[in-house]
Design a protein around this motif. Structure first.
Motif, PDB file in Angstrom:
ATOM      1  N   HIS A 130       3.449  -5.472  -0.258  1.00  6.84           N
ATOM      2  CA  HIS A 130       4.479  -4.897  -0.103  1.00  6.84           C
ATOM      3  C   HIS A 130       5.910  -5.646   0.213  1.00  6.84           C
ATOM      4  CE1 HIS A 130       6.777  -0.822   0.887  1.00  6.84           C
ATOM      5  NE2 HIS A 130       7.568  -1.879   1.348  1.00  6.84           N
ATOM      6  N   GLU A 131       6.027  -6.364   0.962  1.00  6.49           N
ATOM      7  CA  GLU A 131       7.100  -7.298   1.639  1.00  6.49           C
ATOM      8  C   GLU A 131       7.350  -8.443   0.328  1.00  6.49           C
ATOM      9  OE1 GLU A 131       9.016  -6.029   3.637  1.00  6.49           O
ATOM     10  OE2 GLU A 131       7.454  -4.693   4.680  1.00  6.49           O
TER      11      GLU A 131
ATOM     12  N   HIS B 254       9.100  -6.921  -2.647  1.00  7.89           N
ATOM     13  CA  HIS B 254      10.775  -6.746  -2.201  1.00  7.89           C
ATOM     14  C   HIS B 254      11.381  -8.259  -2.456  1.00  7.89           C
ATOM     15  CE1 HIS B 254      10.615  -2.679  -0.775  1.00  7.89           C
ATOM     16  NE2 HIS B 254      10.010  -3.014   0.493  1.00  7.89           N
TER      17      HIS B 254
ATOM     18  N   TYR C 210       6.339   7.653   1.135  1.00  5.67           N
ATOM     19  CA  TYR C 210       7.104   6.595   1.162  1.00  5.67           C
ATOM     20  C   TYR C 210       7.626   6.155   0.079  1.00  5.67           C
ATOM     21  CZ  TYR C 210       9.308   2.668   3.394  1.00  5.67           C
ATOM     22  OH  TYR C 210      10.321   1.782   3.835  1.00  5.67           O
TER      23      TYR C 210
ATOM     24  N   GLU D  67      11.481   0.857  -2.320  1.00  2.00           N
ATOM     25  CA  GLU D  67      10.275   1.076  -1.942  1.00  2.00           C
ATOM     26  C   GLU D  67       9.222   1.612  -2.860  1.00  2.00           C
ATOM     27  OE1 GLU D  67       9.716  -0.008   0.977  1.00  2.00           O
ATOM     28  OE2 GLU D  67      11.953  -0.330   1.523  1.00  2.00           O
TER      29      GLU D  67
HETATM   30 ZN   LIG Z   1       9.534  -1.703   1.926  1.00  2.00          ZN
END
Ligand SMILES: [Zn+2]
Length: 255
Positions: free
Chosen positions: A160-161, A164, A210, A217
């Motif tokens: 996830h990170e 980004h 989310y 996201e």
């Molecule tokens: Zn995030």
């Protein structure tokens, strides 16, 4: 020399836009990991075991490069272990394995907390965070471990990170990897406008809530699902899956 290089670049760009993948993604240079780290990689990281011998060498090279460029720092009582180094580098290099530019220009540091940590950004506890101004990714080790150990819950804070960081780089940079990222991300957003896709999202509730916080996201959650449940993803949203695969240029293991 100058002209030859220029013509090569022209050809390379032509190839990338026609075939939707880079002409090549790895030079023939291979760095190695120390035996202790290689052993952890072999024992702990399923994806690595699924690679061909040639791809294994590339993967190890990339991890060694990643570890020499980034600083991994423990916070609170965390002391950085070999296992932490190996797994952080492995997750980052898996996500970027289809790219030529694989080392995350917007990340210099990875901070590791034992568990959820307080973040001043929005006055809340986080499991992970990417802060481009400080060029840092922050991770809760408890959640990072859960992320890669439980392979089918669609939660993976490491992926996830790092997504980004990759997405912000794609917005700013002009290399082929970034161009491909942006192109397929636009195609994914276009998919989301289609009524049949909206209906399918409503009906299946496949992606967790989310994902719909914002487009960043959404992309980060998509890659978690891509790595954790590729079969379901492909079956329920084939077009979005295909664009995610192309966005990452990911043609390894069974993806
Ligand atoms: Zn995030």
């Amino acid at each position: 020399m100058g002209i030859a290089f220029f013509l090569f670049r022209v050809f390379e760009n032509w190839f990338a836009s026609n075939f939707d993948r880079p002409l090549f993604r790895h030079y023939f240079v291979y760095r190695k990991l120390p035996p202790s780290q290689l052993k952890i990689l072999q024992n702990e990281f399923v994806f690595y075991r699924m690679l061909s011998e040639k791809n294994k060498k590339q993967f190890v090279h990339r991890m060694a490069q990643f570890l020499s460029e980034k600083k991994i720092i423990g916070r609170e009582e965390v002391i950085i272990t070999e296992k932490m180094k190996v797994l952080v580098a492995a997750i980052a290099c898996m996500l970027s394995f289809g790219r030529r530019n694989y080392t995350y220009n917007l990340v210099d540091f990875i901070l590791i907390y034992p568990e959820e940590f307080y973040s001043a950004i929005n006055d809340a506890y986080h499991k992970g965070e990417f802060n481009p101004r400080e060029k840092v990714i922050v991770l809760s080790w408890k959640d990072f471990e859960k992320g890669y150990k439980i392979e089918n819950d669609n939660l993976n804070i490491g992926i996830h990170e790092f997504t980004h960081a990759m997405q912000l780089e794609a917005k700013q940079a002009r290399d082929l990897d970034s161009a491909r990222f942006s192109k397929h991300f636009q195609a994914i957003l276009k998919q989301l406008m289609r009524q049949d896709v909206k209906d399918q999202l409503d009906k299946t509730r496949y992606f967790r809530e989310y994902a719909f916080a914002n487009q960043y996201e959404f992309m980060a959650v998509l890659t978690e699902y891509f790595f954790e449940s590729p079969e379901d993803f492909k079956r329920i949203f084939p077009k979005i899956y295909e664009h995610t695969k192309k966005l990452l240029n990911f043609n390894f293991a069974d993806y």
